[in-house]
Structure formats: structure tokens, C-alpha cells
Design a protein around this motif. Structure first.
Motif, PDB file in Angstrom:
ATOM      1  N   GLY A 482       0.805  -1.209   0.000  1.00  0.00           N
ATOM      2  CA  GLY A 482       0.000   0.000   0.000  1.00  0.00           C
ATOM      3  C   GLY A 482       0.845   1.268   0.000  1.00  0.00           C
ATOM      4  N   TRP A 483       0.321   2.311  -0.660  1.00  0.00           N
ATOM      5  CA  TRP A 483       0.969   3.620  -0.710  1.00  0.00           C
ATOM      6  C   TRP A 483      -0.102   4.698  -0.552  1.00  0.00           C
ATOM      7  N   ARG A 484       0.285   5.821   0.031  1.00  0.00           N
ATOM      8  CA  ARG A 484      -0.625   6.958   0.187  1.00  0.00           C
ATOM      9  C   ARG A 484      -0.046   8.157  -0.571  1.00  0.00           C
ATOM     10  N   TRP A 485      -0.849   8.741  -1.444  1.00  0.00           N
ATOM     11  CA  TRP A 485      -0.444   9.955  -2.163  1.00  0.00           C
ATOM     12  C   TRP A 485      -1.312  11.112  -1.693  1.00  0.00           C
ATOM     13  N   ARG A 486      -0.699  12.220  -1.356  1.00  0.00           N
ATOM     14  CA  ARG A 486      -1.431  13.413  -0.929  1.00  0.00           C
ATOM     15  C   ARG A 486      -0.942  14.610  -1.720  1.00  0.00           C
ATOM     16  N   GLY A 487      -1.900  15.477  -2.097  1.00  0.00           N
ATOM     17  CA  GLY A 487      -1.545  16.670  -2.854  1.00  0.00           C
ATOM     18  C   GLY A 487      -2.196  17.913  -2.281  1.00  0.00           C
ATOM     19  N   MET A 488      -1.558  19.040  -2.499  1.00  0.00           N
ATOM     20  CA  MET A 488      -2.139  20.312  -2.087  1.00  0.00           C
ATOM     21  C   MET A 488      -1.727  21.395  -3.080  1.00  0.00           C
ATOM     22  N   GLY A 489      -2.601  22.391  -3.227  1.00  0.00           N
ATOM     23  CA  GLY A 489      -2.326  23.500  -4.124  1.00  0.00           C
ATOM     24  C   GLY A 489      -3.129  23.455  -5.403  1.00  0.00           C
ATOM     25  N   GLY A 490      -3.901  22.388  -5.609  1.00  0.00           N
ATOM     26  CA  GLY A 490      -4.712  22.280  -6.813  1.00  0.00           C
ATOM     27  C   GLY A 490      -5.828  21.270  -6.608  1.00  0.00           C
ATOM     28  N   MET A 491      -6.705  21.179  -7.576  1.00  0.00           N
ATOM     29  CA  MET A 491      -7.801  20.220  -7.530  1.00  0.00           C
ATOM     30  C   MET A 491      -7.272  18.847  -7.931  1.00  0.00           C
ATOM     31  N   VAL A 492      -7.542  17.850  -7.077  1.00  0.00           N
ATOM     32  CA  VAL A 492      -7.046  16.495  -7.302  1.00  0.00           C
ATOM     33  C   VAL A 492      -8.178  15.608  -7.806  1.00  0.00           C
ATOM     34  N   ARG A 493      -7.883  14.794  -8.802  1.00  0.00           N
ATOM     35  CA  ARG A 493      -8.872  13.836  -9.293  1.00  0.00           C
ATOM     36  C   ARG A 493      -8.159  12.633  -9.906  1.00  0.00           C
ATOM     37  N   LEU A 494      -8.886  11.554 -10.055  1.00  0.00           N
ATOM     38  CA  LEU A 494      -8.403  10.374 -10.767  1.00  0.00           C
ATOM     39  C   LEU A 494      -9.039  10.349 -12.143  1.00  0.00           C
ATOM     40  N   GLU A 495      -8.236  10.075 -13.160  1.00  0.00           N
ATOM     41  CA  GLU A 495      -8.754   9.976 -14.517  1.00  0.00           C
ATOM     42  C   GLU A 495      -8.255   8.684 -15.158  1.00  0.00           C
ATOM     43  N   ASP A 496      -8.922   8.289 -16.221  1.00  0.00           N
ATOM     44  CA  ASP A 496      -8.476   7.126 -16.980  1.00  0.00           C
ATOM     45  C   ASP A 496      -7.178   7.453 -17.711  1.00  0.00           C
ATOM     46  N   SER A 497      -6.383   6.429 -17.932  1.00  0.00           N
ATOM     47  CA  SER A 497      -5.170   6.568 -18.702  1.00  0.00           C
ATOM     48  C   SER A 497      -4.946   5.276 -19.479  1.00  0.00           C
TER      49      SER A 497
END
Length: 533
Positions: A482-497
Motif C-alpha cells: 500500500g501507498w498513500r499519495w497526498r496533494g495540495m495546491g490544486g484540484m485532485v482527481r483520478l482519470e483514466d489513462s
């Protein structure tokens, strides 16, 4: 003018008209083929460069792009694969009398249709060189049990190929084409007992020196291109060691540079990183190439000439594209993912680039070469330019490694500079990033806003879930880590790739996206990827 002369029947009369009685030395092919590819050829399905043409009743030697249903770029790449005969090793791997007879039939058919007049795509120096190399590597397989007619025509065509390549190899475009033309010329000279003629081996040495940097990287900046060149050099080196040790010694410095650089690009699963058109390749075959190279050098940490940085900490590996756009070589489309990176932990690839389409024409090739197909930042709708200045500084302290990088590719379009900071902890369990967009200079427009989008593409083996307030993504690898990713400063979303790193197949996956507006004020995205113990 030379090409026009080569295409005349008068020129053909200057080539050998008598077949040699035998070939004094023949190489062995150390690389395995694919029995499944041989089965496909038996069915009349000709799959090369990501495009398949079905011709069940006859080999499609002269099929036009329109008849094949391909755009001109894709058709040229497909035809190069067809006329290059690398697929002979697929028949040799399958083995058996039926495979041998089918391979001989295709070679004989090609000779009947194309051997008399030296013109067109089949006789481009690089394709002729590749064909001669493959014919000689497969000669034991083809000649075993062959009748006198095939043996005569085959040996005569080899002699004609060798004579033509000695004259024409320097006409091949710089880079891989010239290397392949010279490679075929060297094999031809050795097989025909003309090794005292040094023209071919000197041309090959020059071609390698021109496209392999002193740190071992290839001029295309494509790890797969490096792998293919090293594989060809290793096979020739083993052949020359047995028949011409003096010539073999000329290749040793190239092996000693390239092999460590190939190790540089390997993730923990044994495959290659996906930069500038590369595929993962087959880990077991990479192992074989490195083993046969007998080059023991370790990978560099900073390959400044090739434009890459490598940070390894415990089981973690971070690879950073620290160079500008590579030159356009032989019609290749440069990938524009400036400052893109890949990250893996053990055998798990976490953050990757999307890869490249095997078929060079069409929409996929264009889309996958763009910045959005790489784990880096995109600004507006303008791709990074070939004139971009890229700067990277490496720092290390107490086992931790961090990079300060920037490029100015959007200075002209948006008056913006992009800076990227990447930090990898000494234990490799903590990867952090800062993505910064600033004005390049005081702007008369007052800093008109432009959309900035950070894309971090995930390997298909990763499962991602957006949780909490929408700034955290939980990742689970194929191994269960398991891994945890955190972001700040912008809008975060998951998209297809998509992921095209393995075998040319299009695989669905996901990407972490962070978006914001870069105006007059400095825009900063911050993120952290942490291993969950």
C-alpha cells in the motif's frame, strides 16, 4: 544520383554474377524468436511495426499502402519489417521441417522478385543491411537440407548484398539506419572471407561512435533503441571473437559503455523505463544480452550526456528525464515529456509514462508523444518545444537524494517557467514533489491565467482510490503493498489513462491529476507519496 544509378540494370551488372562455392564463416543467432509469430506467418498474417496485413496466398512484397489499408508512414515501417527478415528467427525457434521449408520458400520468393534490380524501399541501405544480417544469422537453418537451386541463389544474393552494401552503406541516414547498413556489410565481409577489407568494420565503428554517447546512452534517448543496438553488437562481437579477434576488439569499448547504461534504465522487474518511445522489453532477454556482453560496469547515477538521472534508495528507484528533446531520427516522433519521471518499488512499478505505439503513423503515435502522456506538468494547450533549455541539479545528503530542475519551454507561448523539485528519502519509502509555475519576466498582460495540469500516470498493476476530502489517493500494488499519495495546491482527481509499455498492447489504467490556474502569482503544487507499512 547514386540511388538512381543503383536502380539501373547496368548497375546490377556490376554486382557479382557467380555464387560463391561456400561461405567460409557463418554466425549463430544467439537470440530466441517467437513460435507464435511463426504460426501467424503460416496463416498469412504479416504483423510488423504494429500493423497487420493479411495475405494468405502470397507474401505481400509489393503491396502498396492503399492495398494494405495503411497510412504512408505506417506502411513504410511495416514494409521495412517485412523486407528486413528479422522474423526468420521465429521460424528457426519453432523448428521442424515445415518451418524450414516455409522460411526457404519466402526467401526464394523474395530473391525471385527483388534481387535483380536494386531499387525502392527493399534496397534502402539500412533494410538491405538488416536483411543480409538476418539471412546470415539464419543461414545454418535455411541451408540444412536445401536443394542446389536454393543454395546457389541464396549464396549469390548474399554476395550481391555484400558488394552493394560496401558501396551504399554511407548513404543510409545517420543513426540506427547507418548502423544497420554497416552491420550487414561487416557480416557479409566476414562470411565471404573478405575480412581483410576494413571498410565495413570502420564504418560500423564510426556509426556506433556517432550515436552512442560516452556515458553509453543512445542519441535517440530511447532505452529500447539502446537495447537493440547492444543486442546487435553483442551478437556480432561473439561471431568476430571466433573468426576475427582483431575486429572483435574494436567493439569492446562500445560494449563497455552501453551495457552499464542499459542497466541504468532497468526497473526492479527487470524491464526498461518508458522514455522516448521505449518498451519494457522482455526481462529474460535483457538478462541474456547483458550476460553475453560480459561487461560488468555498474550504472551511473547521473548520465548527463544522455540526459537522465537515477536515484536508488533501498528498494526504490526514481528515473528522471533530465534532458531536452532528442533529435528527429529516421522519421521518429520526439516525445515531449520534459522532466518526466518514473518510480518503482522492488518489482512494482508505481508511476510511469504511457509508452509508445508500435505503429508510427496514426493518432496513437501523436497522442503518446505529447506531454500529457508523461508523468510531468502540462501548461495550456502548447507542447514543450525542441529549443527548451533544461537544467537539473542533483543533491545528496545522508542517503536522501533530491533534484532541482526547470525548463523554459513555455516562455514564448505563455511567459512562464516550470520548476520541478523531487525528493527521495534514504529509505526510499517517501517520494515528494513540488511543481512550480512562475512568470518568466514582467508581463504587459499582467499574467493572464493559463491552466496547469500535473499528470502522474499509474502502472496498470496499481489500484487507486480517491478518499477523504479529495486530496488523498490510496494505492495498492499488484504485490499487495500500500501507498498513500497526498496533494495540495490544486484540484485532485483520478482519470483514466492508458499504458503501452508491454508487447504493444493498449492497457487501461489510471492517472492522478492535479489542476490549477497559473496567473500572475506563483503556482505551487505539492505532493507526497508514502509507503504504508
Amino acid at each position: 544520383m547514386a540511388a538512381a544509378w543503383h536502380g539501373t540494370r547496368f548497375y546490377a551488372l556490376t554486382l557479382p554474377r557467380q555464387a560463391p562455392l561456400e561461405l567460409p564463416a557463418l554466425p549463430d543467432d544467439p537470440w530466441p524468436g517467437s513460435a507464435s509469430n511463426a504460426d501467424r506467418l503460416f496463416q498469412g498474417r504479416f504483423l510488423f511495426a504494429g500493423a497487420e496485413v493479411v495475405s494468405p496466398h502470397a507474401a505481400p512484397w509489393s503491396l502498396s499502402a492503399a492495398d494494405a489499408g495503411l497510412d504512408p508512414v505506417s506502411h513504410a515501417a511495416w514494409a521495412a519489417g517485412l523486407h528486413g527478415f528479422v522474423w526468420l528467427r521465429d521460424f528457426a525457434t519453432q523448428g521442424g521441417d515445415m518451418a524450414r521449408r516455409m522460411a526457404r520458400s519466402l526467401v526464394a520468393d523474395w530473391i525471385a522478385k527483388h534481387a535483380q534490380v536494386i531499387h525502392g524501399l527493399p534496397w534502402k541501405p539500412e533494410i538491405a543491411g538488416r536483411r543480409l544480417t538476418q539471412w546470415l544469422l539464419a543461414a545454418h537453418f535455411l541451408l540444412d537440407g536445401a536443394d542446389d537451386t536454393f543454395g546457389h541463389d541464396f549464396l549469390l544474393s548474399i554476395a550481391r548484398h555484400a558488394a552493394h552494401l560496401k558501396r551504399a552503406m554511407e548513404m543510409a541516414p545517420p543513426g540506427l539506419p547507418r548502423f544497420e547498413a554497416a552491420l550487414g556489410a561487416v557480416y557479409g565481409a566476414e562470411a565471404l572471407g573478405a575480412a581483410q577489407d576494413t571498410v565495413a568494420i570502420r564504418a560500423l565503428d564510426a556509426a556506433l561512435s556517432a550515436q552512442v554517447f560516452a556515458d553509453g546512452g543512445h542519441a535517440s534517448r530511447n532505452p529500447s533503441a539502446l537495447y537493440r543496438v547492444l543486442r546487435d553488437v553483442v551478437a556480432l562481437w561473439h561471431f568476430l571473437r571466433a573468426v576475427d579477434p582483431e575486429r572483435a576488439a574494436l567493439l569492446q569499448p562500445h560494449l563497455d559503455r552501453m551495457a552499464p547504461m542499459l542497466r541504468f534504465f532497468r526497473h526492479g522487474d527487470g524491464g526498461l523505463a518508458l522514455f522516448h518511445g521505449a518498451e519494457e522489453e522482455v526481462a529474460a532477454q535483457i538478462d541474456l544480452v547483458l550476460d553475453l556482453s560480459e561487461a560488468k560496469g555498474k550504472p551511473l547515477t547521473s548520465a548527463t550526456l544522455s540526459g537522465y538521472e537515477r536515484a536508488a534508495a533501498k528498494r526504490a528507484l526514481l528515473l528522471l528525464d533530465a534532458g531536452g528533446l532528442p533529435p528527429v531520427l529516421s522519421g521518429t516522433q520526439p516525445h515531449r515529456g520534459l522532466l518526466a519521471f518514473e518510480f518503482s518499488w522492488g518489482k512494482d512499478r508505481l508511476i510511469v509514462n504511457c509508452g509508445a505505439a508500435r505503429r508510427p503513423g496514426g493518432n496513437w503515435a501523436a497522442a503518446l508523444s505529447g506531454a500529457a502522456a508523461h508523468s510531468t506538468l502540462c501548461l495550456g494547450n502548447v507542447e514543450p518545444t525542441a529549443t527548451a533549455a533544461v537544467r537539473v541539479t542533483r543533491n545528496e545528503q545522508d542517503g536522501a537524494i533530491w533534484f532541482e530542475a526547470d525548463h523554459d519551454s513555455w516562455r514564448t507561448a505563455y511567459n512562464r517557467l516550470y520548476r520541478r523539485r523531487l525528493y527521495l528519502s534514504a529509505g526510499g519509502e517517501d517520494l515528494r514533489g513540488e511543481e512550480i509555475v512562475t512568470e518568466a519576466s514582467a508581463s504587459a498582460t499582467g499574467g493572464m491565467p493559463v491552466e496547469a495540469v500535473l499528470r502522474l500516470h499509474l502502472h496498470p498493476g496499481m489500484h487507486a482510490s480517491l478518499i477523504g476530502s479529495g486530496d488523498t489517493v490510496i494505492l495498492k500494488s499488484a504485490s499487495g503493498q500500500g501507498w498513500r499519495w497526498r496533494g495540495m495546491g490544486g484540484m485532485v482527481r483520478l482519470e483514466d489513462s492508458v499504458y503501452l509499455g508491454s508487447g504493444g498492447d493498449v492497457r487501461r489504467t489510471q492517472q492522478i491529476v492535479m489542476a490549477g490556474s497559473a496567473g500572475a502569482e506563483e503556482l505551487i503544487f505539492k505532493w507526497a507519496l508514502t509507503k504504508i507499512n
